[in-house]
Design an enzyme around this catalytic site. Structure first.
Site, PDB file in Angstrom:
ATOM      1  CE  LYS A 171      -3.963  -1.393  -0.172  1.00  0.00           C
ATOM      2  NZ  LYS A 171      -5.146  -1.062  -1.322  1.00  0.00           N
ATOM      3  CG  ASP A 199      -3.484  -0.404  -4.631  1.00  0.00           C
ATOM      4  OD1 ASP A 199      -3.830   0.502  -4.980  1.00  0.00           O
ATOM      5  OD2 ASP A 199      -4.098  -1.355  -3.852  1.00  0.00           O
ATOM      6  CD  GLU A 225      -4.516  -2.466  -7.385  1.00  0.00           C
ATOM      7  OE1 GLU A 225      -5.605  -2.409  -6.895  1.00  0.00           O
ATOM      8  OE2 GLU A 225      -3.551  -3.482  -7.175  1.00  0.00           O
ATOM      9  CD  GLU A 251      -9.543  -1.051  -5.684  1.00  0.00           C
ATOM     10  OE1 GLU A 251     -10.428  -1.181  -4.771  1.00  0.00           O
ATOM     11  OE2 GLU A 251      -8.490  -1.251  -5.663  1.00  0.00           O
ATOM     12  CG  ASP A 274     -13.631  -7.136  -6.324  1.00  0.00           C
ATOM     13  OD1 ASP A 274     -14.542  -7.907  -6.036  1.00  0.00           O
ATOM     14  OD2 ASP A 274     -12.662  -6.885  -5.500  1.00  0.00           O
ATOM     15  CG  HIS A 301      -9.538  -5.395  -6.245  1.00  0.00           C
ATOM     16  ND1 HIS A 301     -10.486  -5.372  -5.405  1.00  0.00           N
ATOM     17  CD2 HIS A 301      -8.579  -4.512  -5.579  1.00  0.00           C
ATOM     18  CE1 HIS A 301     -10.238  -4.851  -4.356  1.00  0.00           C
ATOM     19  NE2 HIS A 301      -9.169  -4.158  -4.571  1.00  0.00           N
ATOM     20  CD  GLU A 334      -5.670  -7.621  -4.285  1.00  0.00           C
ATOM     21  OE1 GLU A 334      -5.189  -6.435  -3.594  1.00  0.00           O
ATOM     22  OE2 GLU A 334      -6.398  -7.320  -5.029  1.00  0.00           O
TER      23      GLU A 334
END
Length: 382
Positions: A171, A199, A225, A251, A274, A301, A334
């Site tokens: 992240k 991301d 991402e 996503e 997703d 995702h 993921e």
């Protein structure tokens, strides 16, 4: 095989240690599950995405008030008809967001039911599996209050590596210098063979994202991402191709209509629908067909409980390599490693890594999992 009842379950559990990402603080993990019953006694389960800041009751209300009346009394084999009926019924107030969340949860549950009825795993119903095991990547690296960085992200990276993960996604979105510092520190710690991704959860402008990409050129970041907001299509086109890092997002995009434009505009190197948001397995199978036609790799995702994870495993098994070759670049799974009190407990913890560091594709009927109703009862909220 008629649908006789549909129930929704909102689950929630507070976190002992809240964590943050670029858009805010997550204080609890939530889920909105759909349970569908048929006249022959079978039960199918589905789940929609629940972002860290999303009230799960929004999707629940959509299912209970708008979608449930459309499916009661219908055949579980009418998946396409039911999908289009639900989408068209909610078009004036849907098309994206909560309407697609609800449709997705119902659709996944229908696939689970059809698989159980026919005694087949979902991947076989979708045309077969290109692989019987999938390489996962560990998602995590959220911030905690009072944490020390980059020391904590390095420690987490080494832990994932020791647990068998050869790929991981950090992240980011915590500031240009902080992101650059963290990625460099993790690369130095895990070595050159690990696949590293980042991301930002839509945290940056084009100039800021460009600076991060250029500064990290030698760090060999596999993909970046959601550096930008989902509405900034032209910005994604600006970023794509300026460095060796692939640009990924999706996503926050929904249905074949949203992905038609995203893919045809050439905005991304990798798309990330997703299953619990973009419309379920039925719709994501069509998105995958478009991605193949446009030669754009797809890596779903995944965020939620073991139900969403199981659906992703079944779906990824069916994705052909792009392009098909002797040593193809296979799609990855993921695998969220952040705190979640009931993610695996809900399904009995079936998705452990094997000795090759991969998740095996279940051969059991439907999603290939068993729901622990005691966990549903324990975490259900009114």
């Amino acid at each position: 095989m008629t649908i006789t009842d549909l129930k929704t379950h909102v689950l929630a559990a507070p976190l002992e240690q809240p964590f943050s990402f670029s858009q805010g603080w997550v204080h609890r993990r939530t889920a909105m599950l759909v349970e569908i019953h048929t006249d022959d006694g079978l039960v199918g389960w589905g789940e929609c995405i629940n972002h860290g800041l999303q009230p799960p009751q929004v999707a629940q209300a959509m299912v209970e008030h708008a979608l449930k009346p459309l499916v009661i009394g219908r055949s579980i084999f009418d998946r396409e008809v039911l999908w289009e009926t639900m989408y068209n019924h909610t078009r004036p107030y849907g098309q994206k967001g909560a309407a697609l969340f609800g449709i997705a949860a119902i659709d996944i549950a229908l696939w689970d039911l059809v698989g159980k009825t026919l005694g087949q795993p979902i991947h076989r119903l979708m045309g077969g599996a290109f692989r019987n095991e999938i390489r996962p990547y560990a998602t995590g690296f959220y911030r905690r209050e009072g944490g020390k960085y980059p020391e904590e992200v390095v420690e987490e990276a080494l832990r994932h590596q020791a647990n068998g993960y050869r790929a991981m996604k950090l992240k980011t979105g915590f500031g240009i210098e902080a992101d650059i510092r963290d990625m460099r520190a993790v690369r130095e710690a895990v070595g050159d063979d690990a696949v590293l991704m980042m991301d930002a959860n839509c945290a940056y402008s084009v100039p800021a994202a460009r600076r991060i990409l250029m500064e990290l050129e030698e760090t060999r970041v596999h993909l970046f991402e959601e550096p930008l907001s989902p509405e900034n299509r032209h910005g994604y086109r600006e970023l794509k191709g300026i460095s060796r890092t692939w640009i990924a997002a999706g996503e926050n995009e929904y249905s074949k209509f949203g992905y038609r434009d995203l893919i045809s505009e050439g905005a991304l190197d990798i798309i990330q629908p997703d299953l619990g948001a973009a419309g379920g397995l039925t719709e994501c199978q069509k998105i995958a067909a478009m991605s193949q036609a446009w030669h754009v790799p797809l890596i779903p995702h995944v965020w939620g409980t073991g139900i969403g994870l199981a659906a992703a495993v079944q779906f990824i098994a069916t994705l052909p390599p792009q392009p098909l070759s002797l040593n193809p670049d296979e799609p990855m799974l993921e695998y969220d490693q952040s705190a979640h009190p009931f993610r695996q407990e809900l399904i009995g913890g079936e998705f452990a890594l094997n000795t090759r560091g991969c998740v095996e594709v279940p051969e059991k009927p439907g999603l290939g999992i068993e729901i622990d109703r005691s966990i549903v009862d324990h975490y259900r909220i009114a």
